[in-house]
Design an enzyme around this catalytic site. Structure first.
Site, PDB file in Angstrom:
ATOM      1  N   ASN A 105       0.846  -1.407   0.078  1.00 37.68           N
ATOM      2  CA  ASN A 105       0.046  -0.041  -0.115  1.00 37.68           C
ATOM      3  C   ASN A 105       0.948   1.264  -0.082  1.00 37.68           C
ATOM      4  OD1 ASN A 105      -2.468  -1.520  -0.008  1.00 37.68           O
ATOM      5  ND2 ASN A 105      -2.887  -1.292   2.292  1.00 37.68           N
ATOM      6  N   GLN A 112      -0.549   9.348  -5.076  1.00 38.83           N
ATOM      7  CA  GLN A 112      -1.767   9.868  -4.774  1.00 38.83           C
ATOM      8  C   GLN A 112      -1.391  11.234  -3.885  1.00 38.83           C
ATOM      9  OE1 GLN A 112      -4.666   7.257  -2.780  1.00 38.83           O
ATOM     10  NE2 GLN A 112      -4.753   6.048  -4.639  1.00 38.83           N
ATOM     11  N   ASP A 159     -10.506   3.286  16.655  1.00 33.95           N
ATOM     12  CA  ASP A 159      -9.828   2.915  18.109  1.00 33.95           C
ATOM     13  C   ASP A 159     -10.380   3.496  19.273  1.00 33.95           C
ATOM     14  OD1 ASP A 159      -7.844   1.199  16.806  1.00 33.95           O
ATOM     15  OD2 ASP A 159      -7.128   3.057  15.967  1.00 33.95           O
ATOM     16  N   HIS A 187      -2.150   3.326  14.751  1.00 30.94           N
ATOM     17  CA  HIS A 187      -3.279   2.782  14.476  1.00 30.94           C
ATOM     18  C   HIS A 187      -2.779   1.053  14.280  1.00 30.94           C
ATOM     19  CE1 HIS A 187      -7.133   0.892  13.352  1.00 30.94           C
ATOM     20  NE2 HIS A 187      -6.661   0.517  12.163  1.00 30.94           N
TER      21      HIS A 187
HETATM   22  P1  NAD Z   1     -11.452  -3.585   0.196  1.00 30.20           P
HETATM   23  O1  NAD Z   1     -10.467  -4.523  -0.511  1.00 30.20           O
HETATM   24  O2  NAD Z   1     -12.905  -3.883   0.301  1.00 30.20           O
HETATM   25  O3  NAD Z   1     -11.612  -2.131  -0.861  1.00 30.20           O
HETATM   26  C1  NAD Z   1     -10.409  -1.672  -1.245  1.00 30.20           C
HETATM   27  C2  NAD Z   1     -10.653  -1.061  -2.526  1.00 30.20           C
HETATM   28  O4  NAD Z   1      -9.374  -0.198  -2.951  1.00 30.20           O
HETATM   29  C3  NAD Z   1     -10.603  -1.993  -3.712  1.00 30.20           C
HETATM   30  O5  NAD Z   1     -11.884  -1.953  -4.424  1.00 30.20           O
HETATM   31  C4  NAD Z   1      -9.632  -1.860  -4.292  1.00 30.20           C
HETATM   32  O6  NAD Z   1      -9.731  -1.913  -5.838  1.00 30.20           O
HETATM   33  C5  NAD Z   1      -9.221  -0.263  -4.312  1.00 30.20           C
HETATM   34  N1  NAD Z   1      -7.864   0.085  -4.518  1.00 30.20           N
HETATM   35  C6  NAD Z   1      -6.780  -0.506  -4.528  1.00 30.20           C
HETATM   36  N2  NAD Z   1      -5.705   0.172  -4.992  1.00 30.20           N
HETATM   37  C7  NAD Z   1      -6.156   1.609  -5.237  1.00 30.20           C
HETATM   38  C8  NAD Z   1      -5.591   2.522  -5.897  1.00 30.20           C
HETATM   39  N3  NAD Z   1      -4.187   2.827  -6.071  1.00 30.20           N
HETATM   40  N4  NAD Z   1      -6.396   3.559  -5.759  1.00 30.20           N
HETATM   41  C9  NAD Z   1      -7.735   3.498  -5.647  1.00 30.20           C
HETATM   42  N5  NAD Z   1      -8.331   2.419  -5.281  1.00 30.20           N
HETATM   43  C10 NAD Z   1      -7.735   1.403  -5.096  1.00 30.20           C
HETATM   44  O7  NAD Z   1     -10.982  -3.107   1.351  1.00 30.20           O
HETATM   45  P2  NAD Z   1     -11.692  -2.401   2.548  1.00 30.20           P
HETATM   46  O8  NAD Z   1     -12.104  -3.247   3.646  1.00 30.20           O
HETATM   47  O9  NAD Z   1     -12.684  -1.220   1.884  1.00 30.20           O
HETATM   48  O10 NAD Z   1     -10.348  -1.658   3.413  1.00 30.20           O
HETATM   49  C11 NAD Z   1      -9.555  -0.586   2.796  1.00 30.20           C
HETATM   50  C12 NAD Z   1      -8.417  -0.067   3.550  1.00 30.20           C
HETATM   51  O11 NAD Z   1      -8.700   0.515   4.896  1.00 30.20           O
HETATM   52  C13 NAD Z   1      -7.518  -1.283   3.942  1.00 30.20           C
HETATM   53  O12 NAD Z   1      -6.199  -0.991   3.744  1.00 30.20           O
HETATM   54  C14 NAD Z   1      -7.932  -1.847   5.385  1.00 30.20           C
HETATM   55  O13 NAD Z   1      -6.919  -2.337   6.185  1.00 30.20           O
HETATM   56  C15 NAD Z   1      -8.152  -0.069   5.814  1.00 30.20           C
HETATM   57  N6  NAD Z   1      -8.761  -0.107   7.236  1.00 30.20           N
HETATM   58  C16 NAD Z   1      -8.507   1.061   8.113  1.00 30.20           C
HETATM   59  C17 NAD Z   1      -9.180   1.094   9.244  1.00 30.20           C
HETATM   60  C18 NAD Z   1      -8.595   2.115  10.104  1.00 30.20           C
HETATM   61  O14 NAD Z   1      -9.256   2.388  11.187  1.00 30.20           O
HETATM   62  N7  NAD Z   1      -7.772   3.332   9.800  1.00 30.20           N
HETATM   63  C19 NAD Z   1     -10.378   0.261   9.540  1.00 30.20           C
HETATM   64  C20 NAD Z   1     -10.554  -0.544   8.453  1.00 30.20           C
HETATM   65  C21 NAD Z   1      -9.820  -0.739   7.357  1.00 30.20           C
HETATM   66  C1  LMR Z   2      -9.457  -2.274  11.957  1.00 30.84           C
HETATM   67  O1  LMR Z   2      -8.889  -1.464  12.851  1.00 30.84           O
HETATM   68  O2  LMR Z   2     -10.313  -2.830  12.058  1.00 30.84           O
HETATM   69  C2  LMR Z   2      -8.697  -1.962  10.503  1.00 30.84           C
HETATM   70  O3  LMR Z   2      -7.551  -1.309  10.898  1.00 30.84           O
HETATM   71  C3  LMR Z   2      -8.620  -3.444   9.967  1.00 30.84           C
HETATM   72  C4  LMR Z   2      -7.468  -4.051  10.228  1.00 30.84           C
HETATM   73  O4  LMR Z   2      -6.689  -4.440   9.677  1.00 30.84           O
HETATM   74  O5  LMR Z   2      -7.583  -4.387  11.613  1.00 30.84           O
END
Ligand code: NAD
Ligand code: LMR
Length: 328
Positions: A105, A112, A159, A187
């Protein structure tokens, strides 16, 4: 009615976006008089699925949603964006740590960051959700030298919400009666959910709960490992609660914080009052002032225990920064 604001969302065909996009144009975050234009970014293989999401957005007939632009080109999706919510990227699977996603990632945020720098509106604010969100935010920021430091946020609100919910359950209180919960650091499983200043109905949570061992033990590990617990149970990472936390984050960033309370987000650590090394995206207790500025709540007394935990999460962020040094 105000002029529409432009909200860029990446990862538009993913599971978080599916819980997020429909709530950006319904007035619950930006208010009932603020129209929005959604500018959604995806990668080419997911564009068809994104077109399906757009059909559903159209079918919601939300009066405040004035336009929907989709693209696989960040220059188009970020054009004149006032907000950018960076969700796109790989989620982790069972047995992984969030930092294991850096290699996949991290590079996304170079391109971006550059595109935001070159195409976003002068007032753009960026919330990074994709993991590892602190380090991804650092990469994007490093590649967007013209966007001021106070516009960058990594999402630790999920969180905070988890911590508030656990405290409420243990105290036999409503979650709305819990305040002053701060997430410190990354995180990740090293985060420090700062229970020492948390309040339940205005009283110290520690006094109300009366069980420091539970706070240092089960409470801490439940919050730190909640993401993994959800992945184990659901087979997929959190989505509805993550989208909800993104909306909570934006709400907190655009509205004054109730007096005496705070909220959490990762922000650039430069000049912080807690001695955390500069050049990190570190989560602190934050306050949004009436003049629109967001500042770290200074002067909170920290026990030796809290200091140790905060040092540990800082150390992890320093390691993550080392791993992405070629992207900065
Ligand atoms: P997901 O796989 O369902 O969706 C991710 C989407 O991103 C996909 O549709 C994919 O095609 C797209 N993608 C990939 N590379 C890309 C790019 N370069 N430009 C634009 N789009 C792109 O995943 P999700 O469940 O929606 O999770 C997304 C992210 O959020 C993950 O990295 C996950 O770990 C993170 N997340 C963070 C938190 C937090 O609290 N910070 C919580 C939950 C998930
Ligand atoms: C979460 O906290 O639920 C997200 O960051 C997804 C993960 O990988 O734990």
């Amino acid at each position: 009615m105000s002029a529409p604001i432009r909200i860029a969302v990446t990862g538009g065909a993913g599971q978080i976006a599916y819980n997020l996009l429909f709530r950006l144009g319904n007035g619950e975050v930006f208010g009932p008089r603020q129209p929005v234009i959604l500018q959604i970014l995806e990668i080419p293989p997911a564009m068809e699925a994104l077109r399906g999401v757009v059909m559903e957005l159209e079918d919601c007939a939300q009066p405040l949603l004035h336009d929907i632009i989709i693209s696989d080109d960040p220059a188009v999706a970020f054009k004149d964006a006032n907000w950018a919510i960076l969700v796109g990227g790989m989620p982790r699977g069972p047995g992984m740590e969030r930092s294991d996603l850096i290699a996949a990632n991290g590079p996304i945020f170079v391109a971006q960051g550059r595109a935001l720098n070159d195409h976003a509106a002068a007032d753009v604010r960026v919330l990074v959700v994709a993991n590892p969100c602190n380090s991804n935010c650092l990469v994007a920021k490093a590649n967007a030298p013209n966007i001021p430091a106070d516009r960058w946020f990594a999402m630790t609100r999920l969180d905070e919400n988890r911590a508030a919910s656990q405290l409420a359950q243990r105290a036999g209180a409503l979650v709305g009666e819990v305040s002053n919960v701060a997430i410190w650091g990354n995180h990740s499983a090293t985060q420090f959910p700062g229970f020492e200043h948390a309040l339940v109905k205005g009283e110290a949570a520690e006094t109300v709960i009366g069980d420091r061992q539970w706070l240092e033990g089960e409470f801490m590990s439940t919050v730190q490992k909640r993401g993994a617990a959800i992945i184990n149970a659901r087979g997929k990472s959190s989505a509805a609660s993550a989208a909800n936390a993104a909306l909570d984050s934006i709400r907190s960033l655009i509205n004054p914080t109730p007096p005496g309370d705070w909220f959490s987000a990762g922000i650039p650590s430069e000049g912080n009052p807690y001695g955390i090394e500069s050049g990190l995206i570190f989560s602190f207790p934050l306050q949004h002032n009436t003049d629109g500025s967001v500042e770290i709540v200074a002067g909170l007394p920290l026990s030796d225990y809290a200091r140790d935990k905060i040092r540990a999460t800082e150390a992890e962020l320093l390691q993550e920064r080392e791993a992405i040094s070629d992207l900065l």
